[in-house]
Design a protein around this motif. Structure first.
Motif, PDB file in Angstrom:
ATOM      1  N   VAL A 112      24.539  57.546  32.870  1.00 57.86           N
ATOM      2  CA  VAL A 112      24.749  57.208  34.278  1.00 57.86           C
ATOM      3  C   VAL A 112      24.398  55.745  34.500  1.00 57.86           C
ATOM      4  N   LEU A 113      25.248  55.037  35.196  1.00 53.64           N
ATOM      5  CA  LEU A 113      24.948  53.678  35.631  1.00 53.64           C
ATOM      6  C   LEU A 113      24.512  53.728  37.089  1.00 53.64           C
ATOM      7  N   SER A 114      23.293  53.274  37.362  1.00 54.07           N
ATOM      8  CA  SER A 114      22.807  53.141  38.741  1.00 54.07           C
ATOM      9  C   SER A 114      23.029  51.717  39.214  1.00 54.07           C
ATOM     10  N   VAL A 115      23.656  51.581  40.372  1.00 52.38           N
ATOM     11  CA  VAL A 115      23.911  50.269  40.976  1.00 52.38           C
ATOM     12  C   VAL A 115      23.207  50.236  42.326  1.00 52.38           C
ATOM     13  N   ASP A 116      22.228  49.372  42.448  1.00 54.93           N
ATOM     14  CA  ASP A 116      21.439  49.249  43.672  1.00 54.93           C
ATOM     15  C   ASP A 116      21.923  48.005  44.423  1.00 54.93           C
ATOM     16  N   VAL A 117      22.626  48.224  45.518  1.00 57.40           N
ATOM     17  CA  VAL A 117      23.216  47.119  46.276  1.00 57.40           C
ATOM     18  C   VAL A 117      22.256  46.703  47.384  1.00 57.40           C
ATOM     19  N   GLY A 118      21.779  45.475  47.318  1.00 57.41           N
ATOM     20  CA  GLY A 118      20.867  44.963  48.333  1.00 57.41           C
ATOM     21  C   GLY A 118      21.424  43.735  49.014  1.00 57.41           C
TER      22      GLY A 118
ATOM     23  N   MET B  17      28.371  42.214  34.532  1.00 56.53           N
ATOM     24  CA  MET B  17      27.028  42.505  34.017  1.00 56.53           C
ATOM     25  C   MET B  17      27.049  43.569  32.939  1.00 56.53           C
ATOM     26  N   MET B  18      27.924  44.557  33.081  1.00 55.74           N
ATOM     27  CA  MET B  18      27.923  45.706  32.180  1.00 55.74           C
ATOM     28  C   MET B  18      28.916  45.559  31.035  1.00 55.74           C
ATOM     29  N   ASP B  19      29.508  44.411  30.888  1.00 53.89           N
ATOM     30  CA  ASP B  19      30.472  44.189  29.813  1.00 53.89           C
ATOM     31  C   ASP B  19      29.822  44.490  28.458  1.00 53.89           C
ATOM     32  N   GLY B  20      30.425  45.411  27.707  1.00 56.25           N
ATOM     33  CA  GLY B  20      29.896  45.774  26.402  1.00 56.25           C
ATOM     34  C   GLY B  20      28.916  46.926  26.414  1.00 56.25           C
ATOM     35  N   GLN B  21      28.483  47.370  27.588  1.00 51.69           N
ATOM     36  CA  GLN B  21      27.564  48.501  27.689  1.00 51.69           C
ATOM     37  C   GLN B  21      28.335  49.763  28.090  1.00 51.69           C
ATOM     38  N   ALA B  22      28.022  50.868  27.428  1.00 54.92           N
ATOM     39  CA  ALA B  22      28.720  52.123  27.688  1.00 54.92           C
ATOM     40  C   ALA B  22      28.068  52.885  28.827  1.00 54.92           C
ATOM     41  N   TYR B  23      28.893  53.503  29.673  1.00 52.41           N
ATOM     42  CA  TYR B  23      28.409  54.425  30.695  1.00 52.41           C
ATOM     43  C   TYR B  23      29.570  55.332  31.096  1.00 52.41           C
ATOM     44  N   ASP B  24      29.231  56.528  31.550  1.00 52.81           N
ATOM     45  CA  ASP B  24      30.242  57.549  31.833  1.00 52.81           C
ATOM     46  C   ASP B  24      30.522  57.744  33.312  1.00 52.81           C
ATOM     47  N   CYS B  25      29.546  57.442  34.155  1.00 55.35           N
ATOM     48  CA  CYS B  25      29.687  57.649  35.593  1.00 55.35           C
ATOM     49  C   CYS B  25      28.745  56.697  36.311  1.00 55.35           C
ATOM     50  N   VAL B  26      28.942  56.557  37.614  1.00 48.58           N
ATOM     51  CA  VAL B  26      28.228  55.532  38.382  1.00 48.58           C
ATOM     52  C   VAL B  26      27.670  56.128  39.671  1.00 48.58           C
ATOM     53  N   THR B  27      26.434  55.755  39.989  1.00 49.10           N
ATOM     54  CA  THR B  27      25.889  55.991  41.325  1.00 49.10           C
ATOM     55  C   THR B  27      25.708  54.634  41.998  1.00 49.10           C
ATOM     56  N   ILE B  28      26.200  54.512  43.212  1.00 46.59           N
ATOM     57  CA  ILE B  28      26.024  53.283  43.989  1.00 46.59           C
ATOM     58  C   ILE B  28      25.101  53.576  45.160  1.00 46.59           C
ATOM     59  N   GLY B  29      24.017  52.826  45.248  1.00 50.29           N
ATOM     60  CA  GLY B  29      23.150  52.879  46.414  1.00 50.29           C
ATOM     61  C   GLY B  29      23.636  51.861  47.425  1.00 50.29           C
TER      62      GLY B  29
ATOM     63  N   LYS C 177      21.681  45.173  41.562  1.00 51.31           N
ATOM     64  CA  LYS C 177      20.961  45.439  40.319  1.00 51.31           C
ATOM     65  C   LYS C 177      21.549  46.657  39.625  1.00 51.31           C
ATOM     66  N   CYS C 178      21.586  46.602  38.302  1.00 48.63           N
ATOM     67  CA  CYS C 178      22.201  47.653  37.499  1.00 48.63           C
ATOM     68  C   CYS C 178      21.279  48.082  36.363  1.00 48.63           C
ATOM     69  N   LEU C 179      21.319  49.380  36.058  1.00 47.10           N
ATOM     70  CA  LEU C 179      20.620  49.914  34.885  1.00 47.10           C
ATOM     71  C   LEU C 179      21.269  51.233  34.511  1.00 47.10           C
ATOM     72  N   THR C 180      21.416  51.483  33.194  1.00 47.74           N
ATOM     73  CA  THR C 180      21.956  52.764  32.763  1.00 47.74           C
ATOM     74  C   THR C 180      20.823  53.686  32.334  1.00 47.74           C
ATOM     75  N   SER C 181      21.132  54.974  32.325  1.00 47.56           N
ATOM     76  CA  SER C 181      20.148  55.973  31.910  1.00 47.56           C
ATOM     77  C   SER C 181      19.873  55.919  30.418  1.00 47.56           C
ATOM     78  N   ALA C 182      20.625  55.092  29.679  1.00 51.42           N
ATOM     79  CA  ALA C 182      20.362  54.898  28.254  1.00 51.42           C
ATOM     80  C   ALA C 182      19.154  53.996  28.032  1.00 51.42           C
ATOM     81  N   GLY C 183      18.689  53.331  29.094  1.00 53.52           N
ATOM     82  CA  GLY C 183      17.507  52.480  28.976  1.00 53.52           C
ATOM     83  C   GLY C 183      17.863  51.003  28.948  1.00 53.52           C
ATOM     84  N   GLY C 184      16.868  50.202  28.618  1.00 56.45           N
ATOM     85  CA  GLY C 184      17.049  48.761  28.603  1.00 56.45           C
ATOM     86  C   GLY C 184      16.433  48.106  29.816  1.00 56.45           C
ATOM     87  N   ALA C 185      16.768  46.857  30.038  1.00 56.03           N
ATOM     88  CA  ALA C 185      16.240  46.095  31.169  1.00 56.03           C
ATOM     89  C   ALA C 185      17.279  46.030  32.278  1.00 56.03           C
TER      90      ALA C 185
END
Length: 230
Positions: A11-17, A52-64, A22-30
């Motif tokens: 899951v990719l979480s996208v926090d829109v402020g 930002m996510m170019d090259g990083q794998a994710y299957d679905c997205v949550t947008i805040g 800001k972005c982070l996947t459930s696979a971890g990282g910074a």
């Protein structure tokens, strides 16, 4: 090995402020971030996420999303960003299934520890959500009337803190929390958002929320959990 076993979705979480996306996947990282601001449209946000996510794998997205959301769709334009968010096709722009929730609710989901919890996000504006026994409800409290013809957000926003000073801002935060606690009767209050760092002390029944809880909340939106949004 069971070849039918399926790897859990990333899951990719996208926090829109109002100041950053800001972005982070459930696979971890910074977490990764990009500047937002009053000129950012939904299209520009999605372009920033793709970069930002170019090259990083994710299957679905949550947008805040920093505004009201009903049935997975923003229903009003954000106050601190550009227009063009209502009716935008986020799944098409990101190329993945997308679920959209209010940004305060996303952080609330990641902060929840049972019972009746009120979440207040002190950022560019004021976000609010409440979770009662696992039932999650975003709350548009920021623009309710407060004092002198102004709203709660007018007194506890980042702009108010910068113009009126930390002392007056902290006094307003304590008063707003007291009023909302009396009205909503939570067991506890979580205060999150970037400006919580400017509070030397917290009001009664409050604890600090970690900003990264927003990412955890985004992951929980797709998880098999008892938390539901009414």
């Amino acid at each position: 090995m069971d070849d039918s076993a399926k790897a859990p979705a990333i899951v990719l979480s996208v926090d829109v402020g109002g100041s950053h996306v800001k972005c982070l996947t459930s696979a971890g990282g910074a977490p990764l971030r990009a500047v937002s601001g009053p000129d950012m449209t939904a299209e520009a946000m999605c372009a920033a996420v793709r970069t930002m996510m170019d090259g990083q794998a994710y299957d679905c997205v949550t947008i805040g999303y920093p505004g009201p959301v009903v049935h997975n769709r923003p229903i009003a334009e954000p106050h601190n960003l550009a227009a063009g968010w209502v009716g935008f096709d986020y799944a098409a722009a990101l190329g993945k299934p997308v679920r959209i929730v209010n940004d305060a609710l996303m952080q609330a989901l990641g902060s929840y520890e049972g019972g009746r919890m009120l979440f207040l996000g002190l950022g560019t504006g004021l976000g609010a959500a409440m979770i009662v026994d696992g039932i999650a409800e975003p709350m548009e409290l920021a623009h309710l009337p407060y004092k002198k013809g102004k709203t709660f957000e007018d007194y506890v926003s980042e702009a108010s803190r910068e113009s009126r000073g930390n002392k007056a801002w902290r006094k307003a935060v304590f008063d707003v929390v007291e009023r909302l606690t009396a009205a909503l009767e939570p067991d506890y209050v979580v205060i999150g958002g970037g400006n919580v760092d400017h509070l030397k002390e917290l009001p009664p029944k409050c604890r600090r929320g970690e900003n990264d809880n927003a990412f955890a909340g985004g992951f929980r939106v797709w998880a098999d959990t008892a938390l539901t949004e009414e």
